[in-house]
Design a protein around this motif. Structure first.
Motif, PDB file in Angstrom:
ATOM      1  N   GLY A  65      20.646  20.586   9.478  1.00 48.73           N
ATOM      2  CA  GLY A  65      19.995  20.028   8.300  1.00 48.73           C
ATOM      3  C   GLY A  65      20.705  18.840   7.681  1.00 48.73           C
ATOM      4  O   GLY A  65      20.150  18.173   6.814  1.00 48.73           O
ATOM      5  N   GLU A  89       7.867   7.713  10.432  1.00 53.20           N
ATOM      6  CA  GLU A  89       8.803   8.652  11.058  1.00 53.20           C
ATOM      7  C   GLU A  89       8.218  10.054  11.157  1.00 53.20           C
ATOM      8  O   GLU A  89       8.676  10.856  11.958  1.00 53.20           O
ATOM      9  CB  GLU A  89      10.129   8.678  10.280  1.00 53.20           C
ATOM     10  N   LEU A  90       7.213  10.334  10.322  1.00 52.11           N
ATOM     11  CA  LEU A  90       6.596  11.660  10.373  1.00 52.11           C
ATOM     12  C   LEU A  90       5.680  11.774  11.580  1.00 52.11           C
ATOM     13  O   LEU A  90       5.356  12.867  12.039  1.00 52.11           O
ATOM     14  CB  LEU A  90       5.796  11.928   9.093  1.00 52.11           C
ATOM     15  N   VAL A 142      21.347  14.690  13.126  1.00 56.07           N
ATOM     16  CA  VAL A 142      21.158  15.802  12.199  1.00 56.07           C
ATOM     17  C   VAL A 142      21.694  17.084  12.815  1.00 56.07           C
ATOM     18  O   VAL A 142      21.295  17.477  13.909  1.00 56.07           O
ATOM     19  CB  VAL A 142      19.667  15.984  11.852  1.00 56.07           C
ATOM     20  N   ARG A 156       8.972   5.666   6.075  1.00 54.91           N
ATOM     21  CA  ARG A 156       8.940   7.051   5.606  1.00 54.91           C
ATOM     22  C   ARG A 156       7.622   7.709   5.992  1.00 54.91           C
ATOM     23  O   ARG A 156       7.510   8.920   5.988  1.00 54.91           O
ATOM     24  CB  ARG A 156       9.144   7.111   4.089  1.00 54.91           C
ATOM     25  N   TYR A 157       6.608   6.904   6.276  1.00 53.65           N
ATOM     26  CA  TYR A 157       5.345   7.450   6.789  1.00 53.65           C
ATOM     27  C   TYR A 157       5.405   7.544   8.314  1.00 53.65           C
ATOM     28  O   TYR A 157       5.052   8.562   8.898  1.00 53.65           O
ATOM     29  CB  TYR A 157       4.167   6.549   6.385  1.00 53.65           C
ATOM     30  N   ARG A 196      22.572  15.086   7.938  1.00 54.61           N
ATOM     31  CA  ARG A 196      22.738  13.932   8.814  1.00 54.61           C
ATOM     32  C   ARG A 196      24.182  13.462   8.780  1.00 54.61           C
ATOM     33  O   ARG A 196      24.716  13.118   7.737  1.00 54.61           O
ATOM     34  CB  ARG A 196      21.822  12.773   8.388  1.00 54.61           C
ATOM     35  N   MET A 232       0.824  -1.215   0.000  1.00 53.29           N
ATOM     36  CA  MET A 232       0.000   0.000   0.000  1.00 53.29           C
ATOM     37  C   MET A 232       0.853   1.258   0.000  1.00 53.29           C
ATOM     38  O   MET A 232       0.443   2.299  -0.510  1.00 53.29           O
ATOM     39  CB  MET A 232      -0.920   0.012   1.237  1.00 53.29           C
ATOM     40  N   ALA A 233       2.036   1.177   0.611  1.00 49.44           N
ATOM     41  CA  ALA A 233       2.887   2.361   0.731  1.00 49.44           C
ATOM     42  C   ALA A 233       3.795   2.540  -0.486  1.00 49.44           C
ATOM     43  O   ALA A 233       4.410   3.583  -0.638  1.00 49.44           O
ATOM     44  CB  ALA A 233       3.742   2.262   1.990  1.00 49.44           C
ATOM     45  N   THR A 234       3.875   1.522  -1.347  1.00 47.95           N
ATOM     46  CA  THR A 234       4.808   1.577  -2.466  1.00 47.95           C
ATOM     47  C   THR A 234       4.629   2.872  -3.270  1.00 47.95           C
ATOM     48  O   THR A 234       3.493   3.313  -3.442  1.00 47.95           O
ATOM     49  CB  THR A 234       4.638   0.336  -3.369  1.00 47.95           C
ATOM     50  N   PRO A 235       5.651   3.513  -3.763  1.00 43.43           N
ATOM     51  CA  PRO A 235       7.059   3.099  -3.773  1.00 43.43           C
ATOM     52  C   PRO A 235       7.837   3.535  -2.526  1.00 43.43           C
ATOM     53  O   PRO A 235       9.039   3.326  -2.484  1.00 43.43           O
ATOM     54  CB  PRO A 235       7.596   3.833  -4.991  1.00 43.43           C
ATOM     55  N   HIS A 236       7.151   4.152  -1.578  1.00 42.86           N
ATOM     56  CA  HIS A 236       7.875   4.593  -0.381  1.00 42.86           C
ATOM     57  C   HIS A 236       7.878   3.470   0.648  1.00 42.86           C
ATOM     58  O   HIS A 236       7.063   2.564   0.593  1.00 42.86           O
ATOM     59  CB  HIS A 236       7.228   5.852   0.183  1.00 42.86           C
ATOM     60  N   ASP A 251      19.950   7.906  14.561  1.00 43.27           N
ATOM     61  CA  ASP A 251      20.030   6.733  13.696  1.00 43.27           C
ATOM     62  C   ASP A 251      21.039   5.774  14.301  1.00 43.27           C
ATOM     63  O   ASP A 251      22.025   6.203  14.872  1.00 43.27           O
ATOM     64  CB  ASP A 251      20.562   7.144  12.313  1.00 43.27           C
TER      65      ASP A 251
END
Lengths: 390, 369
Positions: B88, B35-36, B85, B32-33, B90, B24-28, B135
């Motif tokens: 800006g 972490e927001l 980070v 990536r969802y 990393r 469902m999240a492809t291509p991400h 990280d």
């Protein structure tokens, strides 16, 4: 349309810098000065990159993910037309942001300096059927290196259309507006097939050996996209399978029409120059910059309009500095524009309807044989090129 | 990075549900969802939250990290890469956990010395506070204790090189290892010894552990003074030939110990971990050009490492340790000959993955950056 030409042409004298009466002539020294000033602008911007740019792109990503989740969610209310329309709108906006302000720009390496694995140009994928690595070849390399050079820049007509006077007319081009319409509606598929160079495959110039890896990439990337938009999400809404499917098709269509329109406004409005391979052989950095400026066009609009176009509304700035974060283009634009004014160069810009109108006018005009339409090519810019002896 | 899964039905169900979410999240990627929303809830990525910060000496900071569930633990002596980070960007650096490998709380303890020019170490020293999310990489490195444990052990460290060796000591104490352990640590002065209280407490509580503090800038206090030499070895571990020695510290100490062991013909008993950047090759050897094919940039070979040359050319390749350990900067060399400055090995194979930070070009080299 005049290309970059050597200064032996007859109208070298008497130029008053006016675009309408005579071509502008740029001396070699002027070209090199433009190069130095643009390099300085670039250096100033690079030195200033930092936390704010990071916050900006993450703000856009958050907004895009929000629209996406909202769009997918609203499809569960797809039986209620206003909800369906809102869902399609949200999903369309999400895909536009993903492809333009995020995907296109990230894959140019604009955010590589952040060293963020999720925003690295080498690994980033976008929400369209075209695999990132193929796009980076056809766009970042082919188009951005050979911008508006006939025979080299495959974005001129996308191998389908006649969009420049210098492309030789043949009866196939009578269908120009029809091809353009289909390219617009199916734009993501057109972009996917771009790196295939289909006409070269048909003519036997490209071997199966070169093409096979591309097809594998399509199967992998487009297969997943199709599965997601046309199978999984519709199936997840159960009895609303068909409305969700139609919603997703419509959202992709909206993105296609928008992306096509913005991108065609970047290089094909009236006044944009094209070039020949001879004129651009062994370019200096200054000459490369000038070609990028003359071969691109901007669209005027609000800050929101610029975001929705991935700041490709600042196509001129984008072509000068393709790897700098696009949201910096608006602040760089006045400097570029002032530089153009100083040297009497055109800075091709206009409202969206003016620019897209002139693109469609070209598509219709160039469908017809040159004898049938009057040519009102505006004077171009002539660049004096000194082949340095050193 | 694959998620470990077993054949239990519950795991299979969870996994197929995970694949559905990933489709469902492809291509991400799902992370990536996520972490927001909250950076510590991840599907694939390994991260860690700072849960405790201690500043024990004037220029060191000790961070206790709680990794996400992907963490597979570490063996004493290994290192991890930590990403943070700053303005800006990393930045990634390698650190060795200092705590015992079998610690049941799953925490990781890092001690960072703030080097005057160390961007990350300065930042962590000044700004790290509980709640900061970093990280984290899985642990790596071959500098580990053998199994079964040696009967006699000599652990030698200098300055901030103490962390992997301290981890070994704590691990052995945890395991109630009965063999004798001598812990020889070099510092400028007593005030520069990180973990001084812990070391003393460990030695006091365990009869088989002897602590030897050597000061190079202080002539009183401690047990030994001056730089390492065979007399130090004879004084603290006359049984050295019958023991395994583990060494980590600054280049001078590393060199000194290696020389003595080589002269004694017992190099195979010495296990080391480099913590200093590789020295740049001598000037004057440079020649040819380095071309970065993916960027279309070419530059004259300056004789510096390929990582430095790429950066000088305005490129931003990923990097981590900058000393040949972590492989973050691994890049495909399309053609040409490179020399590894750590090993001296040259490599002429085309299309070969090389480490930019420890490779210098020998003549023309083309890199896929």
């Amino acid at each position: 349309m005049f290309g970059l030409s050597l200064s032996f042409l007859p109208f070298v004298d008497g130029s008053d810098g006016s675009r309408n009466d005579a071509p502008v002539v740029l001396s070699h020294d002027q070209v090199e000065e433009i190069g130095r000033e643009l390099d300085a602008l670039r250096d100033r911007t690079v030195a200033d990159l930092g936390a704010e740019d990071r916050e900006y792109i993450y703000k856009i990503i958050k907004a895009q993910r929000g629209f996406e989740v909202a769009g997918r969610g609203l499809m569960y209310l797809g039986f209620f037309p206003p909800a369906w329309i809102a869902g399609v709108g949200a999903l369309g906006v999400s895909k536009i942001l993903d492809n333009m302000e995020i995907g296109h720009n990230v894959m140019h390496g604009q955010y590589d300096w952040m060293r963020e694995p999720g925003l690295n140009s080498r690994v980033f994928e976008w929400d369209t059927v075209c695999p990132a690595d193929q796009w980076k070849h056809s766009h970042n390399y082919m188009h951005h290196t050979y911008t508006n050079i006939l025979g080299r820049d495959r974005d001129i007509g996308y191998g389908i259309l006649r969009i420049d006077e210098a492309q030789k007319w043949n009866p196939y081009y009578l269908g120009n507006p029809v091809y353009a319409f289909f390219l617009m509606m199916l734009f993501e598929w057109g972009v996917m097939m771009h790196d295939l160079e289909a006409e070269n495959v048909i003519q036997g110039k490209r071997k199966w050996h070169d093409v096979k890896p591309l097809l594998k990439g399509w199967w992998r990337k487009a297969g997943r996209q199709v599965l997601k938009d046309y199978v999984i999400f519709p199936a997840l809404t159960g009895p609303l399978f068909v409305p969700t499917l139609l919603g997703n098709v419509t959202a992709n269509l909206i993105r296609n029409v928008w992306a096509y329109s913005i991108i065609f406004c970047g290089h094909f409005p009236t006044g944009v120059q094209s070039f020949t391979e001879d004129e651009t052989a062994e370019e200096t950095r200054g000459e490369w910059y000038v070609r990028q400026m003359l071969g691109s066009a901007n669209i005027e609009g609000s800050p929101l309009f610029h975001i929705m176009s991935g700041n490709l509304s600042h196509q001129i700035e984008h072509h000068l500095f393709p790897d700098l974060p696009a949201h910096r283009y608006p602040e760089m634009a006045p400097v570029v524009k002032a530089l153009c004014e100083k040297h009497g160069l055109p800075y091709n810009t206009g409202g969206f309807f003016k620019q897209i109108g002139s693109v469609w006018a070209k598509i219709f005009t160039f469908a017809l044989p040159p004898g049938l339409v009057s040519s009102d090519t505006p004077p171009g810019v002539i660049v004096e090129r000194q082949k340095s002896a050193a | 990075m694959s998620v470990a899964h077993t054949s239990r039905p519950a795991e299979e169900r969870r996994f197929s549900l995970l694949s559905l979410f990933e489709a469902m999240a492809t291509p991400h990627q799902l992370d990536r969802y996520l972490e927001l929303v909250t950076p510590m809830v991840t599907v694939r990525d390994l991260r860690a939250e700072v849960v405790e910060v201690r500043r024990s000496t004037a220029d060191t900071v000790t961070l206790t990290l709680r990794p996400t569930r992907q963490w597979r633990g570490f063996r004493a002596g290994q290192f991890v890469q930590v990403g943070v980070v700053i303005d800006g960007v990393r930045h990634t650096r390698c650190y060795s956990p200092a705590n015992a490998q079998a610690s049941t709380d799953g925490l990781v303890e890092l001690t960072v010395k703030a080097h005057p020019e160390g961007l990350v170490s300065q930042y962590l020293h000044a700004h790290a506070s509980p709640g900061l999310v970093l990280d984290l990489s899985q642990a790596a490195g071959e500098f580990t204790l053998p199994s079964p444990r040696p009967r006699r052990l000599l652990l030698v460290s200098g300055g901030s090189g103490i962390t992997p060796v301290l981890s070994m000591l704590r691990t052995l104490v945890d395991e109630q290892h009965f063999g004798s352990i001598t812990f020889l640590h070099y510092a400028y002065t007593e005030n520069d010894v990180a973990y001084l209280d812990e070391l003393r407490a460990l030695a006091a509580a365990n009869a088989n552990v002897s602590l030897v503090l050597a000061y190079t800038d202080q002539e009183t206090g401690g047990h030994l003074h001056g730089f390492f030499g065979q007399e130090h070895l004879d004084a603290v571990a006359p049984w050295y030939a019958d023991a395994e020695t583990f060494l980590c510290g600054p280049p001078g100490l590393m060199r000194g110990v290696r020389e003595v062991y080589r002269e004694l013909g017992i190099e195979d008993r010495l296990h080391t971990e480099e913590f200093a950047p590789a020295a740049a090759p001598a000037e004057g050897e440079a020649g040819g050009a380095v071309s970065f094919t993916a960027s279309g940039v070419t530059a004259d070979n300056s004789g510096k490492t390929l990582l430095e040359q790429a950066e000088a050319a305005g490129l931003h390749p990923e990097y981590g340790c900058r000393m040949g350990i972590c492989f973050s900067c691994t890049t495909v060399k399309k053609s040409g000959c490179t020399k590894n400055v750590r090993t001296g090995d040259t490599d002429t194979d085309p299309d070969k993955a090389i480490q930019l930070c420890v490779s210098v070009p020998v003549g023309d080299v083309a890199l896929d950056i």
